[in-house]
Design an enzyme around this catalytic site. Structure first.
Site, PDB file in Angstrom:
ATOM      1  N   GLU A 266      68.317  80.599 -70.368  1.00 45.05           N
ATOM      2  CA  GLU A 266      68.380  81.224 -71.694  1.00 45.05           C
ATOM      3  C   GLU A 266      69.319  80.436 -72.615  1.00 45.05           C
ATOM      4  O   GLU A 266      69.017  80.191 -73.781  1.00 45.05           O
ATOM      5  CB  GLU A 266      68.877  82.666 -71.528  1.00 45.05           C
ATOM      6  CG  GLU A 266      69.175  83.370 -72.822  1.00 45.05           C
ATOM      7  CD  GLU A 266      69.510  84.864 -72.621  1.00 45.05           C
ATOM      8  OE1 GLU A 266      69.348  85.372 -71.490  1.00 45.05           O
ATOM      9  OE2 GLU A 266      69.912  85.502 -73.595  1.00 45.05           O
ATOM     10  N   ARG A 267      70.444  80.016 -72.063  1.00 44.39           N
ATOM     11  CA  ARG A 267      71.465  79.354 -72.891  1.00 44.39           C
ATOM     12  C   ARG A 267      71.041  77.941 -73.281  1.00 44.39           C
ATOM     13  O   ARG A 267      71.417  77.459 -74.346  1.00 44.39           O
ATOM     14  CB  ARG A 267      72.815  79.400 -72.159  1.00 44.39           C
ATOM     15  CG  ARG A 267      73.343  80.825 -72.141  1.00 44.39           C
ATOM     16  CD  ARG A 267      74.459  81.113 -71.168  1.00 44.39           C
ATOM     17  NE  ARG A 267      74.691  82.568 -71.145  1.00 44.39           N
ATOM     18  CZ  ARG A 267      75.388  83.201 -70.209  1.00 44.39           C
ATOM     19  NH1 ARG A 267      75.912  82.535 -69.208  1.00 44.39           N
ATOM     20  NH2 ARG A 267      75.543  84.512 -70.266  1.00 44.39           N
TER      21      ARG A 267
END
Ligand SMILES: Cc1cc2nc3c(=O)[nH]c(=O)nc-3n(C[C@H](O)[C@H](O)[C@H](O)COP(=O)(O)OP(=O)(O)OC[C@H]3O[C@@H](n4cnc5c(N)ncnc54)[C@H](O)[C@@H]3O)c2cc1C
Length: 413
Positions: A266-267
């Site tokens: 996600e990051r």
């Protein structure tokens, strides 16, 4: 003299470690992918974005089916489940293109959750049956997916979540609630983090595939927000919801660890989208400042303005370099937790700075709803909060640096 030689050695060692990595090389295949993404954005997204923003959501089933048919919801996934089997550089290219061209962050957030926040643990750790049942239709766009980690009582302290999934024979009975769930209002299933036993908060959790059409699932409300308007964000409660225990992803009790691994995916997405959206803001602002005149000259000819835009450009380049380094390491199978956390922190801050800095040069127009820069300004604020707030990223960096006080070590994600 000796001291300065030591410094040079130290710098060159670091330099070697960076330059020895292959760093991303984009090819014609990437260009083709970028072209496919642009066509879909022009035809299936941008013409509808203003309407979606007013309505507070986009039709995930329709949009994701289009993206799934073009292979964009599982670029790096196993072809056995409908993925394209490509390396992560293609994912970077796809998100850069979405980030630059989509005229609002809402659809982008929804796509990110569908492709890279709800899928990674399922793709890496789940049984064949779960992959066939949940992963394949998520990649094809037949299912809308969401990720359920945060709760009304808190999202930063993931270990402290309260939702339970208690064994009853071959089933799990789920009780609790999730908050801030992107795509949640229309999702077919949730990748849910719940406590499956008592004991150490890092070893008592599991990720579970939960169909959201079951009795006891209540979609309480669609949360009204200051930005990301076309992305639906739901509050969802579970009241004695029964699912088969075989819906646990991978090993029972490993949910906290799996989620921490999944957070890195996600990051990294934030890296691609933040640099691309920032570049769009800078380019649009340059264009505006070339045309707009004050005191008899174009705005862009003011040194303060072109220097400021150059400074913002440098910020974009710095995050992009980090992203490409991390993506390269990710492709090599290295753990990128540290770099992903740095990218999430710096990408979010950079984009906020770019949005604010650029908006200034649009004058009053920048404060109106008629230009995209004001939407970008509203949309970007959440990046430093969702998916782990800045302070949580700093906690991870401190932990890796070995400077987190002992008592807090266990709590840090
Ligand atoms: C638009 C949007 C979409 C989202 N989508 C999802 C989703 O799809 N799935 C999901 O599970 N969650 C989602 N979230 C939730 C998001 O991940 C959480 O909001 C975030 O993790 C912060 O949790 P919280 O809001 O409970 O803030 P809290 O945990 O209450 O923290 C509040 C603030 O306190 C500060 N803080 C917290 N802990 C510390 C500390 N140890 N040291 C210093 N400062 C600290 C931070 O600044 C933080 O922002 C979304 C949120 C938003 C706004």
């Amino acid at each position: 003299m000796l001291a300065s030689r030591g410094l040079v050695n130290c710098i060159s060692k670091r330099y070697i470690s960076v330059s020895s990595s292959r760093l991303l090389k984009f090819t014609e295949q990437h260009d083709e992918l970028r072209s496919t993404v642009r066509k879909i954005v022009e035809k299936d997204i941008n013409p509808f974005v203003d309407q979606w923003e007013k309505e507070g959501m986009f039709d995930g089933h329709k949009l994701f089916k289009t993206l799934g048919s073009a292979g964009l919801l599982g670029l790096c996934r196993d072809p056995k489940y409908g993925g394209q089997g490509l390396d992560y550089s293609f994912s970077v290219a796809m998100y850069e293109e979405f980030g630059y061209h989509i005229n609002a962050a809402g659809p982008l957030t929804g796509i990110g959750v569908q492709a890279d926040m709800a899928q990674p643990a399922l793709a890496r750790f789940a049984s064949e049956e779960l992959k066939q049942t949940f992963l394949a239709p998520t990649i094809s766009g037949d299912f809308v997916a969401c990720l359920g980690v945060s709760e009304p009582e808190g999202g930063s302290d993931v270990a402290a979540i309260k939702t339970t999934a208690k064994r009853e024979g071959d089933d799990l009975i789920i009780n609790g609630g999730k908050m801030w769930i992107t795509n949640g209002y229309q999702a077919d299933w949730m990748c849910l983090l719940a406590n499956t036993s008592q004991g150490s908060p890092h070893k008592n959790k599991s990720l579970i595939c939960v169909p959201l059409n079951l009795p006891g699932v209540h979609r309480a409300k669609k949360i009204a927000k200051m930005g990301n308007l076309s992305s639906d964000t739901a509050q969802i409660f579970f009241d004695n919801v029964r699912v088969p225990a075989k819906n646990i992803i991978g090993e029972e009790g490993m949910g906290f660890i799996y989620q921490m691994i999944q957070f890195a995916d996600e990051r990294l997405v934030v890296g691609s989208t933040s640099t691309a959206s920032a570049q769009r803001a800078i380019n649009d602002t340059i264009e505006y400042c070339r045309q707009r005149k004050t005191f008899g000259q174009p705005l862009i000819d003011n040194q303060h303005i072109h220097f400021k835009l150059a400074e913002l450009q440098c910020e974009v380049e710095a995050v992009k370099a980090l992203l490409y380094l991390a993506a390269d390491k990710f492709i090599e199978g290295e753990d990128v937790t540290y770099l992903a956390s740095v990218i999430k922190l710096k990408g979010g801050r950079m984009l906020r700075e770019v949005a604010d800095g650029c908006l200034q040069f649009w004058g009053g127009m920048g404060y109106s709803d008629d230009v995209l820069i004001s939407r970008l300004y509203r949309d970007t604020r959440v990046i430093s909060i969702a998916g782990g707030a800045d302070e949580i990223m700093l906690g991870i960096v401190c932990k890796i640096m070995g400077i987190l006080p002992k008592a807090k070590k266990d709590k840090s994600t």
